[in-house]
Design a protein around this motif. Structure first.
Motif, PDB file in Angstrom:
ATOM      1  N   THR A  65       0.853  -1.382  -0.009  1.00  0.00           N
ATOM      2  CA  THR A  65       0.120   0.120  -0.020  1.00  0.00           C
ATOM      3  C   THR A  65       0.958   1.236  -0.153  1.00  0.00           C
ATOM      4  N   MET A  66       2.012   1.034   0.777  1.00  0.00           N
ATOM      5  CA  MET A  66       2.774   2.337   0.837  1.00  0.00           C
ATOM      6  C   MET A  66       3.544   2.515  -0.428  1.00  0.00           C
ATOM      7  N   SER A  67       3.940   1.509  -1.112  1.00  0.00           N
ATOM      8  CA  SER A  67       4.662   1.597  -2.317  1.00  0.00           C
ATOM      9  C   SER A  67       3.666   2.210  -3.537  1.00  0.00           C
ATOM     10  N   PHE A 387       2.834   2.193   9.388  1.00  0.00           N
ATOM     11  CA  PHE A 387       1.915   2.921  10.034  1.00  0.00           C
ATOM     12  C   PHE A 387       1.968   4.392  10.434  1.00  0.00           C
ATOM     13  N   LEU A 388       3.212   4.726  10.778  1.00  0.00           N
ATOM     14  CA  LEU A 388       3.429   6.157  11.116  1.00  0.00           C
ATOM     15  C   LEU A 388       3.353   7.270   9.939  1.00  0.00           C
ATOM     16  N   PHE A 389       3.813   6.484   8.636  1.00  0.00           N
ATOM     17  CA  PHE A 389       3.721   7.386   7.453  1.00  0.00           C
ATOM     18  C   PHE A 389       2.086   7.696   7.128  1.00  0.00           C
ATOM     19  N   PHE A 390       1.337   6.948   7.133  1.00  0.00           N
ATOM     20  CA  PHE A 390      -0.103   6.953   6.936  1.00  0.00           C
ATOM     21  C   PHE A 390      -0.747   7.817   8.007  1.00  0.00           C
ATOM     22  N   PRO A 394      -2.078  12.954   4.249  1.00  0.00           N
ATOM     23  CA  PRO A 394      -3.547  12.697   3.684  1.00  0.00           C
ATOM     24  C   PRO A 394      -3.618  11.596   2.879  1.00  0.00           C
ATOM     25  N   HIS A 395      -4.585  10.577   2.810  1.00  0.00           N
ATOM     26  CA  HIS A 395      -4.778   9.533   1.790  1.00  0.00           C
ATOM     27  C   HIS A 395      -6.137   8.864   1.893  1.00  0.00           C
TER      28      HIS A 395
END
Length: 489
Positions: A65-67, A387-390, A394-395
Motif C-alpha cells: 500500500t505504501m509502495s 503505520f506512522l507514514f499514513f 492525507p490519503h
C-alpha cells in the motif's frame, strides 16, 4: 549527453517474482533445511511455513500500500525514512547493505560445498571448494553486468528447473499413495502443531523467506510499478508459503508419519534424495544434485542484482562514493557497484579460506546469519514506518491496510526476530561467543548508521536534506529531488 540510467519499463510481474523467489532458493532450502525443521518440530513442520507465509503476507499488505506513495529508488530505506525519519532511514540503509551482502557472500561457501558434494556423489571426484566459489563470483559478476532482462530470463529457467524437480518428487509420492499408512493429514492436527519444537521450526521457516521484500528494489526497471511490484510481492509470498508447506508435507508422506522424523535424524542431508530415488528413480536424485548447484547460482544472482541497485541508489544519494552510481551505457546495469560487490565477496571468501574455515558450517552459516537477521529487522522497521507514514499524510487508503496490517505485522515480526535470535545456534552451530557477536552486528550497524546520519547532518547538510527524497514524476532517478515528506530528526 545525459548519463545512462537503468532500463525503465523492462520487468513485468513474472520477472520480478522470479528474482524474489530465486533469491529464496526453494530447492536448497527444502533439501538442506526442511529435514532440520522436521527433526525440531516433527510432522507439524509444514504449518510453520504456512504461519511464516501468512505473517509476511500481512506485512505485504501495508508495505505494498505504501509502495503506491513512494517512488524513490531506495526501496526499504526510503520507506523507513518516510515513516521513521532520516536518521533511522540512513541506519536502515546500512542494515540493508549488511543484510543483502551477508545473504549473498555467505552463499558462495554453499556453492563451493554443494558443488563438491555433487561431484563426489555423481562421479566420485573430490573438488576443492575455493576454486568453485571464485569461479562462481566471476559468473555472478557477469550475470549482474549484463542487462536486467538477461538476468530475469536466466532466473526464470533456473527457477522452473528447481521447482520442477520438487513437483516431480511430490507427484511421485502422491501418485504412489505415500509410505506406510498412506496419505495422511495429521501434520495439520493441533496435537502435532502445538509442540515445544514449533518455535524453532518457525525460526527456520522465516529464514526460508529471506529476500522476498526485494520486489521494490526493481521499481525503476518495472513496467507499471504501481501494479507489478505489489503483484510480484504477493505472488512471491503466496508461492513460497504454499509451496514450502506442500513439499515438506509430501516428504512426510514419502516416509510415513511414524518414520519420517527418524529418517531425518539418520540422514538429514539425504532425506530428499532418498525420497526421490524411491518414488521417481535414481536419475532424478542425480538431477536433483545438479539442480541444487543451479539453485544456489540463481540465489546468488538474485541477491547480487539487489545489492547492486542498493549500492547505486546510495551512491546517487551521496552516501556512497559517486563512482558506484555509474550505469553501463549498453547493458544499463550498475556495473561499478557490481564490480565492487564482487571484489568484496572475493575478499571475504578468500579470507575464510585462508583461515581454514569450513565453507558450509562457517562461511555460509556465520555470514548468512547477521544478513538474515538484518533483513528481518528491515521488515520490522518498514512495518512501523507504514503505520506512522499514513498517520501523517492525507490519503484515501483504508484502516485495514494502514493501521491493522502494519501493526499486526510489526508484532509478528518482533516475535519472529526473537525466535531467530533465541535459536541462532540452530543456524550457526557456533559457540555462545560467536553467536553473540553475529547477532550484535545488526544493532552495531544500526548504531553506526545513526552516527553517520549525525555526521551527514553536520558536515554535508545538502546530502542529509535530500536523502531518500521523492524524484520528480518524469525523472529516471533520484536527482533533482524535492523536499522529502519524512520527518527530519
Amino acid at each position: 549527453m545525459s548519463a545512462p540510467t537503468l532500463r525503465k519499463g523492462t520487468l513485468g510481474t513474472a520477472d520480478i517474482a522470479f528474482f524474489v523467489i530465486s533469491a529464496a532458493a526453494p530447492l536448497t532450502v527444502m533439501a538442506g533445511v526442511a529435514p532440520i525443521a522436521l527433526l525440531l518440530g516433527g510432522i507439524g513442520a509444514p504449518v510453520g511455513y504456512l504461519v511464516a507465509g501468512i505473517t509476511l503476507a500481512i506485512f505485504a499488505v501495508g508495505f505494498t500500500t505504501m509502495s503506491r506513495h513512494v517512488r524513490s529508488a531506495g526501496a526499504f530505506y526510503a520507506y523507513i525514512t518516510r515513516g521513521l525519519g532520516k536518521p533511522v532511514g540512513i541506519a536502515a540503509a546500512l542494515i540493508a547493505m549488511l543484510g543483502y551482502n551477508g545473504m549473498e557472500i555467505g552463499v558462495y561457501g554453499l556453492l563451493g560445498s554443494a558443488t563438491a558434494d555433487t561431484a563426489h556423489a555423481l562421479w566420485g571426484v573430490d573438488v576443492p571448494w575455493l576454486p568453485v566459489s571464485l569461479l562462481g563470483l566471476l559468473l555472478i559478476w557477469y550475470g549482474g553486468f549484463r542487462s536486467i532482462d538477461f538476468g530475469a530470463k536466466l532466473l526464470g529457467v533456473l527457477l522452473l528447473a528447481e521447482t520442477g524437480i520438487l513437483v516431480l518428487l511430490a507427484g511421485g509420492v502422491l501418485l504412489d499413495g505415500g509410505g506406510d499408512g498412506g496419505i495422511s493429514f495429521a501434520s495439520f492436527s493441533p496435537g502435532n502443531v502445538f509442540v515445544p519444537g514449533m518455535a524453532a521450526v518457525l525460526a527456520c521457516a522465516f529464514a526460508a523467506f529471506t529476500g522476498f521484500e526485494s520486489t521494490v528494489i526493481y521499481r525503476r526497471e518495472a513496467r507499471s510499478p504501481e501494479r507489478t511490484v505489489p503483484r510480484a510481492t504477493y505472488i512471491a509470498v503466496a508461492f513460497l508459503g504454499l509451496f514450502y508447506a506442500f513439499v515438506v508435507w509430501s516428504v512426510i508422506q514419502a516416509f510415513g508419519d511414524a518414520k519420517v522424523v527418524q529418517a531425518a535424524a539418520d540422514d538429514p542431508g539425504g532425506l530428499f534424495f532418498s525420497a526421490i530415488t524411491t518414488y521417481v528413480g535414481p536419475w532424478a536424485a542425480d538431477l536433483m544434485h545438479i539442480l541444487i548447484v543451479t539453485s544456489v547460482l540463481a540465489s546468488l544472482l538474485a541477491f547480487h542484482n539487489a545489492i547492486n541497485r542498493y549500492g547505486l541508489a546510495l551512491a546517487e544519494e551521496g552516501v556512497l562514493p559517486p563512482a558506484l552510481g555509474r550505469v553501463h551505457p549498453r547493458h544499463r546495469s550498475p556495473y561499478v557497484a557490481g564490480a565492487a560487490q564482487t571484489v568484496l565477496g572475493a575478499l571475504v571468501v578468500i579470507g575464510f579460506a585462508a583461515a581454514g574455515a569450513d565453507p558450509y558450517a562457517q562461511l555460509l552459516l556465520w555470514v548468512n546469519t547477521p544478513g538474515m537477521i538484518g533483513l528481518m529487522v528491515l521488515q520490522l522497521l518498514a512495518a512501523l514506518a507504514v503505520f506512522l507514514f499514513f498517520r501523517r499524510v492525507p490519503h484515501q487508503e483504508g484502516a485495514l491496510r494502514t493501521v491493522v496490517a502494519p501493526l499486526v505485522a510489526a508484532v509478528l515480526l518482533t516475535g519472529a526476530i526473537g525466535l531467530v535470535s533465541y535459536n541462532v545456534d540452530l543456524f550457526t552451530g557456533a559457540s555462545t561467543g560467536v553467536n553473540v557477536l553475529l547477532v550484535s552486528l545488526v544493532p552495531g550497524v544500526f548504531l553506526l548508521g545513526l552516527l553517520l546520519a549525525r555526521r551527514l547532518r553536520r558536515h554535508r547538510p545538502e546530502v542529509y536534506a535530500d536523502f531518500a527524497a521523492e524524484p520528480p514524476e518524469d525523472s529516471p532517478g533520484p536527482s533533482s529531488k524535492p523536499v522529502s515528506t519524512s520527518v527530519t530528526l
